[in-house]
Design an enzyme around this catalytic site. Structure first.
Site, PDB file in Angstrom:
ATOM      1  N   GLU A 235       3.219 -56.244  28.798  1.00 18.35           N
ATOM      2  CA  GLU A 235       1.815 -56.217  28.372  1.00 18.35           C
ATOM      3  C   GLU A 235       1.742 -55.840  26.898  1.00 18.35           C
ATOM      4  O   GLU A 235       2.611 -55.139  26.384  1.00 18.35           O
ATOM      5  CB  GLU A 235       1.090 -55.196  29.271  1.00 18.35           C
ATOM      6  CG  GLU A 235      -0.296 -54.774  28.881  1.00 18.35           C
ATOM      7  CD  GLU A 235      -1.364 -55.817  29.096  1.00 18.35           C
ATOM      8  OE1 GLU A 235      -1.181 -56.944  28.595  1.00 18.35           O
ATOM      9  OE2 GLU A 235      -2.401 -55.496  29.713  1.00 18.35           O
TER      10      GLU A 235
ATOM     11  N   LYS B  92      -3.297 -63.123  27.549  1.00 17.17           N
ATOM     12  CA  LYS B  92      -2.504 -63.875  26.590  1.00 17.17           C
ATOM     13  C   LYS B  92      -1.716 -62.936  25.681  1.00 17.17           C
ATOM     14  O   LYS B  92      -0.732 -63.334  25.072  1.00 17.17           O
ATOM     15  CB  LYS B  92      -3.428 -64.744  25.707  1.00 17.17           C
ATOM     16  CG  LYS B  92      -4.238 -65.761  26.451  1.00 17.17           C
ATOM     17  CD  LYS B  92      -5.223 -66.411  25.477  1.00 17.17           C
ATOM     18  CE  LYS B  92      -6.207 -67.287  26.237  1.00 17.17           C
ATOM     19  NZ  LYS B  92      -7.269 -67.788  25.312  1.00 17.17           N
ATOM     20  N   GLY B  93      -2.193 -61.704  25.603  1.00 19.20           N
ATOM     21  CA  GLY B  93      -1.685 -60.766  24.605  1.00 19.20           C
ATOM     22  C   GLY B  93      -0.195 -60.483  24.657  1.00 19.20           C
ATOM     23  O   GLY B  93       0.420 -60.178  23.642  1.00 19.20           O
TER      24      GLY B  93
ATOM     25  N   LYS C  28      -2.456 -46.503  23.691  1.00 19.18           N
ATOM     26  CA  LYS C  28      -3.477 -45.635  23.084  1.00 19.18           C
ATOM     27  C   LYS C  28      -3.786 -44.530  24.083  1.00 19.18           C
ATOM     28  O   LYS C  28      -4.727 -44.644  24.877  1.00 19.18           O
ATOM     29  CB  LYS C  28      -4.762 -46.444  22.819  1.00 19.18           C
ATOM     30  CG  LYS C  28      -4.684 -47.386  21.638  1.00 19.18           C
ATOM     31  CD  LYS C  28      -6.071 -47.868  21.225  1.00 19.18           C
ATOM     32  CE  LYS C  28      -6.302 -49.287  21.608  1.00 19.18           C
ATOM     33  NZ  LYS C  28      -7.537 -49.874  21.040  1.00 19.18           N
TER      34      LYS C  28
ATOM     35  N   ASP D 223      -4.411 -49.445  27.257  1.00 19.89           N
ATOM     36  CA  ASP D 223      -5.604 -48.815  26.688  1.00 19.89           C
ATOM     37  C   ASP D 223      -6.162 -47.831  27.720  1.00 19.89           C
ATOM     38  O   ASP D 223      -5.658 -46.726  27.849  1.00 19.89           O
ATOM     39  CB  ASP D 223      -6.582 -49.943  26.319  1.00 19.89           C
ATOM     40  CG  ASP D 223      -7.794 -49.471  25.545  1.00 19.89           C
ATOM     41  OD1 ASP D 223      -7.696 -48.441  24.860  1.00 19.89           O
ATOM     42  OD2 ASP D 223      -8.841 -50.138  25.601  1.00 19.89           O
TER      43      ASP D 223
ATOM     44  N   ASP E  63      -5.573 -59.887  20.016  1.00 17.94           N
ATOM     45  CA  ASP E  63      -6.636 -60.661  19.367  1.00 17.94           C
ATOM     46  C   ASP E  63      -7.908 -59.866  19.181  1.00 17.94           C
ATOM     47  O   ASP E  63      -8.131 -58.830  19.814  1.00 17.94           O
ATOM     48  CB  ASP E  63      -6.977 -61.878  20.228  1.00 17.94           C
ATOM     49  CG  ASP E  63      -7.822 -61.491  21.452  1.00 17.94           C
ATOM     50  OD1 ASP E  63      -7.385 -60.609  22.214  1.00 17.94           O
ATOM     51  OD2 ASP E  63      -8.925 -62.044  21.617  1.00 17.94           O
TER      52      ASP E  63
ATOM     53  N   PHE F 183      -8.908 -50.165  16.968  1.00 15.22           N
ATOM     54  CA  PHE F 183      -8.808 -51.519  17.501  1.00 15.22           C
ATOM     55  C   PHE F 183      -7.809 -52.282  16.643  1.00 15.22           C
ATOM     56  O   PHE F 183      -7.974 -52.418  15.443  1.00 15.22           O
ATOM     57  CB  PHE F 183     -10.159 -52.235  17.517  1.00 15.22           C
ATOM     58  CG  PHE F 183     -10.109 -53.476  18.362  1.00 15.22           C
ATOM     59  CD1 PHE F 183     -10.292 -53.399  19.735  1.00 15.22           C
ATOM     60  CD2 PHE F 183      -9.815 -54.711  17.797  1.00 15.22           C
ATOM     61  CE1 PHE F 183     -10.210 -54.540  20.528  1.00 15.22           C
ATOM     62  CE2 PHE F 183      -9.730 -55.852  18.586  1.00 15.22           C
ATOM     63  CZ  PHE F 183      -9.926 -55.754  19.954  1.00 15.22           C
ATOM     64  N   VAL F 184      -6.742 -52.747  17.283  1.00 16.12           N
ATOM     65  CA  VAL F 184      -5.670 -53.399  16.531  1.00 16.12           C
ATOM     66  C   VAL F 184      -5.538 -54.870  16.905  1.00 16.12           C
ATOM     67  O   VAL F 184      -5.905 -55.282  18.018  1.00 16.12           O
ATOM     68  CB  VAL F 184      -4.320 -52.672  16.740  1.00 16.12           C
ATOM     69  CG1 VAL F 184      -4.318 -51.317  16.064  1.00 16.12           C
ATOM     70  CG2 VAL F 184      -3.983 -52.541  18.218  1.00 16.12           C
TER      71      VAL F 184
HETATM   72  P1  IMP Z   1      -6.964 -51.594  29.692  1.00 11.44           P
HETATM   73  O1  IMP Z   1      -7.192 -52.151  31.056  1.00 11.44           O
HETATM   74  O2  IMP Z   1      -8.133 -50.817  29.195  1.00 11.44           O
HETATM   75  O3  IMP Z   1      -5.684 -50.806  29.560  1.00 11.44           O
HETATM   76  O4  IMP Z   1      -6.970 -52.813  28.719  1.00 11.44           O
HETATM   77  C1  IMP Z   1      -5.858 -53.460  28.302  1.00 11.44           C
HETATM   78  C2  IMP Z   1      -6.303 -54.755  27.615  1.00 11.44           C
HETATM   79  O5  IMP Z   1      -7.396 -54.553  26.706  1.00 11.44           O
HETATM   80  C3  IMP Z   1      -5.171 -55.266  26.761  1.00 11.44           C
HETATM   81  O6  IMP Z   1      -4.349 -56.138  27.504  1.00 11.44           O
HETATM   82  C4  IMP Z   1      -5.902 -55.973  25.645  1.00 11.44           C
HETATM   83  O7  IMP Z   1      -6.166 -57.309  26.021  1.00 11.44           O
HETATM   84  C5  IMP Z   1      -7.204 -55.257  25.512  1.00 11.44           C
HETATM   85  N1  IMP Z   1      -7.164 -54.317  24.375  1.00 11.44           N
HETATM   86  C6  IMP Z   1      -7.215 -52.971  24.434  1.00 11.44           C
HETATM   87  N2  IMP Z   1      -7.146 -52.413  23.220  1.00 11.44           N
HETATM   88  C7  IMP Z   1      -7.045 -53.442  22.357  1.00 11.44           C
HETATM   89  C8  IMP Z   1      -6.920 -53.503  20.923  1.00 11.44           C
HETATM   90  O8  IMP Z   1      -6.885 -52.501  20.180  1.00 11.44           O
HETATM   91  N3  IMP Z   1      -6.821 -54.745  20.384  1.00 11.44           N
HETATM   92  C9  IMP Z   1      -6.842 -55.879  21.137  1.00 11.44           C
HETATM   93  N4  IMP Z   1      -6.938 -55.868  22.487  1.00 11.44           N
HETATM   94  C10 IMP Z   1      -7.047 -54.651  23.087  1.00 11.44           C
HETATM   95 MG    MG Z   2      -4.505 -58.472  27.132  1.00  7.77          MG
END
Ligand code: IMP
Ligand code: MG
Length: 169
Positions: free
Chosen positions: A93, A37-38, A125, A97, A153, A146-147
């Site tokens: 996206e 949803k982000g 990040k 992360d 969210d 964490f943002v």
């Molecule tokens: P990745 O697969 O680790 O890159 O995760 C990406 C997903 O993790 C993002 O689409 C977010 O939904 C969630 N996420 C990662 N860091 C944060 C944060 O700081 N705040 C909120 N959601 C996060």
């Molecule tokens: Mg997300």
């Protein structure tokens, strides 16, 4: 809660990203895939600044299991069945992360044989990266906090904040 990126800074950066994308693409139509949803708020602001025709798709990625972090075992749900062969795909996206989500999506979408496959993320990040993946367009690189806000969210809350803030315990 500590404000990290103001609404004005976000809007200015979204405009810059859009003009970069407008300059890079010479295609008539781009198939935008918003990662739910982000990505919804970022995507809706960004696509309104794009010059080319845009088809909008939504994809929901969920991880199996109970852990909060990405596991590498993900399932995908498309908003509608769409033919993506020979299309120019732009993934949108909220945040990059570990990179596991984006890498998984890219590998999956490559199988559809698109003409091109790029990604645009509002936040990144780099300190948390566990894959080699980088987005083609990145709004802001941030430190390992964490943002929330502007789509992001914590337990489904704070997505509606117009700015990005660090959630402090
Ligand atoms: P990745 O697969 O680790 O890159 O995760 C990406 C997903 O993790 C993002 O689409 C977010 O939904 C969630 N996420 C990662 N860091 C944060 C944060 O700081 N705040 C909120 N959601 C996060
Ligand atoms: Mg997300």
């Amino acid at each position: 809660m500590r404000k990290l990126i103001t609404a004005e800074q976000i809007q200015e950066r979204v405009a810059q990203l859009a003009s970069q994308i407008n300059g890079d693409y010479s295609t008539e139509i781009v198939d935008v895939i918003c990662i739910l949803k982000g990505g919804m708020i970022f995507a809706s602001d960004l696509i309104r600044r794009l010059n080319m025709h845009v088809r909008v798709h939504f994809i929901h990625v969920s991880s199996y299991g109970a852990q909060k972090q990405s596991l590498g075992t993900l399932s995908l749900h498309f908003s509608s069945p769409s033919e993506l062969k020979d299309r120019h795909i732009l993934l949108i996206e909220d945040i990059l992360d570990t990179g596991i989500t984006l890498e998984f999506l890219r590998e999956h979408l490559k199988q559809e044989e698109p003409a091109s496959l790029k990604s645009c993320v509002l936040l990144s990040k780099p300190a948390r990266r566990r894959t080699n993946i980088e987005a083609d367009y990145t709004g802001f690189e941030i430190e390992d906090h964490f943002v929330v806000g502007y789509g992001l969210d914590f337990n489904e809350l704070y997505r509606n904040l117009p700015y990005v803030a660090v959630l402090e315990e």
